[in-house]
Write a protein that holds these residues in place. Structure first.
Motif, PDB file in Angstrom:
ATOM      1  N   GLY A  78       3.836   2.787  -6.031  1.00  0.00           N
ATOM      2  CA  GLY A  78       5.266   2.560  -5.813  1.00  0.00           C
ATOM      3  C   GLY A  78       5.538   1.557  -4.712  1.00  0.00           C
ATOM      4  N   GLN A  79       4.522   1.243  -3.943  1.00  0.00           N
ATOM      5  CA  GLN A  79       4.632   0.216  -2.905  1.00  0.00           C
ATOM      6  C   GLN A  79       3.238  -0.316  -2.613  1.00  0.00           C
ATOM      7  OE1 GLN A  79       6.333   2.307   0.424  1.00  0.00           O
ATOM      8  NE2 GLN A  79       4.358   3.065   1.127  1.00  0.00           N
ATOM      9  N   ALA A  80       3.165  -1.389  -1.872  1.00  0.00           N
ATOM     10  CA  ALA A  80       1.868  -1.999  -1.568  1.00  0.00           C
ATOM     11  C   ALA A  80       1.058  -1.100  -0.653  1.00  0.00           C
ATOM     12  CB  ALA A  80       2.078  -3.363  -0.919  1.00  0.00           C
ATOM     13  N   TYR A  81      -0.229  -1.061  -0.882  1.00  0.00           N
ATOM     14  CA  TYR A  81      -1.136  -0.377   0.041  1.00  0.00           C
ATOM     15  C   TYR A  81      -1.719  -1.438   0.970  1.00  0.00           C
ATOM     16  CZ  TYR A  81      -5.222   1.882   2.030  1.00  0.00           C
ATOM     17  OH  TYR A  81      -6.153   2.362   2.915  1.00  0.00           O
ATOM     18  N   GLU A  82      -1.304  -1.416   2.225  1.00  0.00           N
ATOM     19  CA  GLU A  82      -1.709  -2.446   3.171  1.00  0.00           C
ATOM     20  C   GLU A  82      -2.812  -1.986   4.113  1.00  0.00           C
ATOM     21  OE1 GLU A  82       2.074  -3.426   4.968  1.00  0.00           O
ATOM     22  OE2 GLU A  82       2.424  -5.014   3.496  1.00  0.00           O
ATOM     23  N   GLY A  83      -3.318  -0.774   3.910  1.00  0.00           N
ATOM     24  CA  GLY A  83      -4.361  -0.252   4.773  1.00  0.00           C
ATOM     25  C   GLY A  83      -5.684  -0.971   4.578  1.00  0.00           C
ATOM     26  N   ARG A  84      -6.548  -0.854   5.579  1.00  0.00           N
ATOM     27  CA  ARG A  84      -7.864  -1.497   5.527  1.00  0.00           C
ATOM     28  C   ARG A  84      -8.976  -0.497   5.186  1.00  0.00           C
ATOM     29  NH1 ARG A  84      -8.150  -6.705   7.784  1.00  0.00           N
ATOM     30  NH2 ARG A  84      -6.143  -7.434   8.577  1.00  0.00           N
ATOM     31  N   GLU A  85      -8.607   0.766   5.009  1.00  0.00           N
ATOM     32  CA  GLU A  85      -9.584   1.767   4.594  1.00  0.00           C
ATOM     33  C   GLU A  85      -9.521   1.878   3.073  1.00  0.00           C
ATOM     34  OE1 GLU A  85     -11.701   3.280   6.602  1.00  0.00           O
ATOM     35  OE2 GLU A  85     -10.855   2.151   8.296  1.00  0.00           O
TER      36      GLU A  85
END
Length: 824
Positions: free
Chosen positions: A381-388
């Motif tokens: 539903g939205q961007a996943y901007e995490g680095r994990e």
């Protein structure tokens, strides 16, 4: 003039101020000697723009700075605390246009008035060191520095989109655009493509992020500069456009998330990008051209707003992603800025929220390539901007952690020659071109045979013509002045023309502190030996609003001059203190609100010293304060009490029965006052230093009424009071010092010293807590021990009421501060 109701002083403040200002000037009391054997202390406050009148904000910036400089002088330093005028710039030119007079006339008239007002403050400025930046003897050296930077490759000319103020009719640096508007006139800023001059500040980006040479700078200023420089580590990657048969075979973009490269489903160019016109296909031409034209009418702030819906247009062209061979559609969108990075951005909608919104609006694919922990493969539903996470849909890199994938993909790009690891910066080079009259002419000549030719040093200064028509038209007024514009080439003698842009006035202030060391030196911008003797500045004071303009530019300038061998140090200001803002009636001062405070009115009624002391008593200097007529009248009443105390006759104490205990009681407060006041003045804590001096005057009044000490003890206490007052109230202290027979001048006397034993507090306030909450405060002897402190805390009636039979687990004693009783 505004009519105000003020307290009545015991003396005529105007006469007293005039008397001592004339005496100091006649005696050269504040003439700074370069051969003085005392250690040097260079204390500088940011010089003012000559707007016409000193307002209370000027006094708030300058009077405490002067008090600190006086304090350092009394500490035994040879103090340089100079004053000058930042005299070029748009405000003077615009004011002159409105009034139909020449900017020089307007500026010099204002300087004459402000110089008079500054003298009335009683500051220790050595007026023989005054600098005025609009005079040829100063701006000649702006031009000299420009030539040195040009020869070193640090000044260059380039065509670039610029911030354009339609009202001021000139280019603005990025730092001069505030929320999309001109900081000078608040007009919305647009964009123009112009040939302009830049200084290569980006070459020093990493060094400007190194604050280790500072002795004491506010953390917020260092953070603001670091954020403005905006250092990012990432990878530059090329996308193949060779199929379009252009001279350019690739588009390069910078990313901090190369691990998401397989998730690229579109590419975006800034509307100003030179490839937009060449890549756009005929069937998309009209739409793209219209979009580009519309984008030019938007400010950068508007284009970058996170609240604005992201939209763009398709060019009809594609680039090839080297990593997976996929064609990537090339779009134009106004949220990409040409001057940031490469002006091209790879769109990864699954892992960047801005790209996600753009893709949703335009129906572009959203491909997850970093699987978040626990992701079940469902649509996001939205961007996943995490680095994990784990690499997916990433070809040979599937299954790697995002961190390992980043390094492996970067290695592959470098192996194949498609790009490489690099560092990018948000900060752009310093644009110094201004299309206005009132500034330093840029010393460049354009010859049809020789090209760009620097003006020879022996022909400096290139003078600003006095008879130019300076009304703004969008072009520099100097272009229309035939005598200035037309010249001969210094290399071949052919007919040529001069550069008609003038320099950003921040060039003036990037080195003015050097000029103060030898303001009339004619063989260089400053005398090399005196520059080395006085610089860098030991203490700089001024507003925090200059964090990413003046302060950053001055740091760059000094680093560049160091590399050119002109100076030997790398930072201009070792210490920095930012004063707050003074307001009135709870609001920022403005004519429309009718709350502007005119310092001349109060200085004439109450004297400079009452105004100075009140400004320093308002609150912490770095926190600002709220002006109040009641407050300044209270300060006047305190000054009257000091006057009365000093005019007592110590002879009345002769023959009285002296109480040794009373004398001891006076000695303790005296030494505690010295310690606290000196410590606070050194740290710019003027309000608490004055509060302690007020307590001391109360103590002196009590002692005088009791008549329990001898005349010598009384005289010593009065001398201490006046010496501590001298930096804050210089005229009053000088007058009262003369009255008690002190040697002239009090400002040449050392500060009093204190005895640590005598300065020890006799009593302290002991805080009593129960389970961490304050329940009582007790006045106890300063040398109280843990056992006695605990006994008194447990015996407090308030604590006893709370205990009510509950078990005391333990009592925690913090020496000299508190007892915390832990109960259950």
């Amino acid at each position: 003039m505004t009519t105000i109701r003020t307290a009545e002083l015991r003396y005529d403040p105007r006469e007293l101020d005039r008397k001592w200002q004339e005496r100091w000037a006649q005696d050269g009391a504040y003439r700074v000697r370069d051969d003085d054997p005392r250690p040097k202390w260079y204390e500088l406050t940011m010089y003012p723009y000559p707007s016409g009148d000193l307002h209370i904000g000027h006094w708030y910036a300058m009077a405490p700075a002067d008090a600190h400089a006086r304090f350092m002088r009394m500490k035994g330093y040879n103090v340089l605390h100079p004053m000058g005028f930042d005299a070029f710039g748009l405000p003077a030119e615009n004011a002159a246009i409105r009034r139909g007079i020449h900017p020089y006339t307007w500026t010099m008239s204002n300087i004459q008035n402000m110089r008079r007002q500054l003298r009335s403050m009683g500051a220790i400025y050595d007026w023989n060191r005054e600098i005025i930046c609009c005079l040829p003897e100063y701006y000649r050296w702006n031009q000299w520095f420009f030539l040195k930077l040009y020869q070193a490759g640090l000044a260059y000319r380039a065509k670039a989109p610029a911030n354009w103020c339609p009202s001021c009719q000139t280019v603005l640096a990025n730092e001069q655009v505030k929320e999309g508007r001109c900081e000078r006139c608040d007009t919305p800023v647009t964009r123009r493509d112009l040939e302009q001059w830049f200084l290569r500040i980006t070459r020093y980006a990493d060094e400007l992020l190194d604050f280790s040479l500072f002795m004491d700078w506010p953390e917020k200023i260092k953070t603001m500069q670091a954020n403005w420089i905006g250092r990012s580590e990432g990878v530059e990657i090329s996308f193949d456009i060779s199929s379009h048969r252009l001279e350019e075979k690739e588009i390069r973009t910078f990313t901090t998330r190369i691990d998401t490269i397989h998730g690229v489903t579109f590419m975006v160019l800034a509307p100003e990008h030179p490839l937009v016109a060449r890549l756009t296909t005929p069937e998309h031409r009209a739409e793209v051209d219209a979009y580009v034209e519309e984008a030019r009418r938007q400010t950068e702030v508007e284009r970058l707003s996170t609240e604005r819906e992201k939209h763009g247009v398709f060019t009809g062209a594609y680039a090839i992603n080297h990593l997976n061979g996929e064609p990537v559609p090339i779009w134009v969108a106004d949220y990409v800025i040409l001057s940031y990075g490469t002006g091209a951005v790879m769109g990864v909608p699954a892992h960047d929220q801005r790209d996600f919104e753009f893709a949703k609006r335009h129906g572009l694919p959203i491909r997850v390539v970093i699987a978040p922990p626990g992701w079940d493969g469902s649509e996001m539903g939205q961007a996943y901007e995490g680095r994990e996470g784990t690499q997916v849909n990433s070809g040979p890199f599937d299954g790697l952690s995002a961190q390992r994938g980043y390094q492996a993909i970067a290695d592959r790009i470098e192996e194949r020659g498609w790009g490489g690891r690099m560092v990018s910066y948000r900060m752009r080079d310093w644009l110094i071109s201004r299309q206005r009259y009132w500034g330093t002419p840029i010393p460049i000549i354009y010859c049809p045979r020789c090209g760009t030719v620097p003006v020879p040093e022996e022909q400096l200064p290139v003078l600003l013509p006095e008879d130019a028509e300076f009304k703004p038209t969008g072009e520099s007024p100097l272009k229309r002045h035939q005598g200035f514009y037309h010249t001969t080439c210094p290399q071949c003698g052919a007919q040529a023309h001069r550069e008609t842009d003038t320099m950003d006035t921040f060039v003036d202030s990037s080195w003015y502190f050097l000029r103060f060391t030898s303001p009339h030196y004619s063989d260089g911008p400053f005398h090399p030996e005196l520059g080395a003797q006085w610089c860098p500045v030991d203490q700089y004071t001024g507003g925090a609003e200059h964090a990413v303009m003046h302060l950053l530019y001055a740091r760059f300038f000094i680093k560049a001059l160091r590399d050119l061998g002109i100076v030997s140090f790398g930072e201009p200001f070792l210490r920095l203190f930012n004063q707050g803002t003074i307001i009135a009636s709870g609001a920022k001062m403005s004519k429309s609100r009718g709350n502007v405070i005119t310092p001349d009115t109060y200085a004439q009624a109450l004297g400079a010293d009452v105004v100075r002391a009140y400004l320093m008593f308002l609150g912490p200097w770095d926190g600002g304060g709220d002006w109040s007529d009641a407050g300044i009248n209270g300060m006047a009443r305190w000054v009257n009490r000091i006057w009365d105390l000093v005019h007592t006759d110590p002879a009345e104490l002769e023959g009285t029965t002296q109480d040794p205990e009373a004398a001891r009681r006076l000695l303790g407060p005296t030494h505690r006052t010295i310690k606290r006041a000196v410590t606070d003045l050194e740290r710019f804590k003027f309000n608490t230093a004055l509060a302690r001096l007020m307590e001391f005057t109360n103590e002196l009044q009590r002692v005088w009424q009791e008549r329990a000490v001898g005349p010598d003890a009384w005289r010593d206490a009065i001398r201490t009071l006046l010496l501590l007052l001298a930096p804050v109230t210089p005229h009053l202290a000088e007058e009262l010092w003369e009255h008690i027979g002190g040697p002239y001048s009090i400002h040449n006397q050392p500060l009093p010293s204190w005895d640590e034993e005598l300065a020890k507090e006799e009593e302290i306030t002991l805080v009593v807590q129960v389970n961490g909450r304050v329940r009582d405060k007790l006045t106890v002897p300063a040398d109280i021990g843990e056992e006695e402190a605990t006994r008194l805390a447990l015996g407090s009636p308030r604590v006893q009421a709370l205990l009510n039979g509950r078990e005391v687990v333990r009592a925690v004693y913090v020496p000299g501060r508190l007892v915390n009783v832990v109960v259950k």
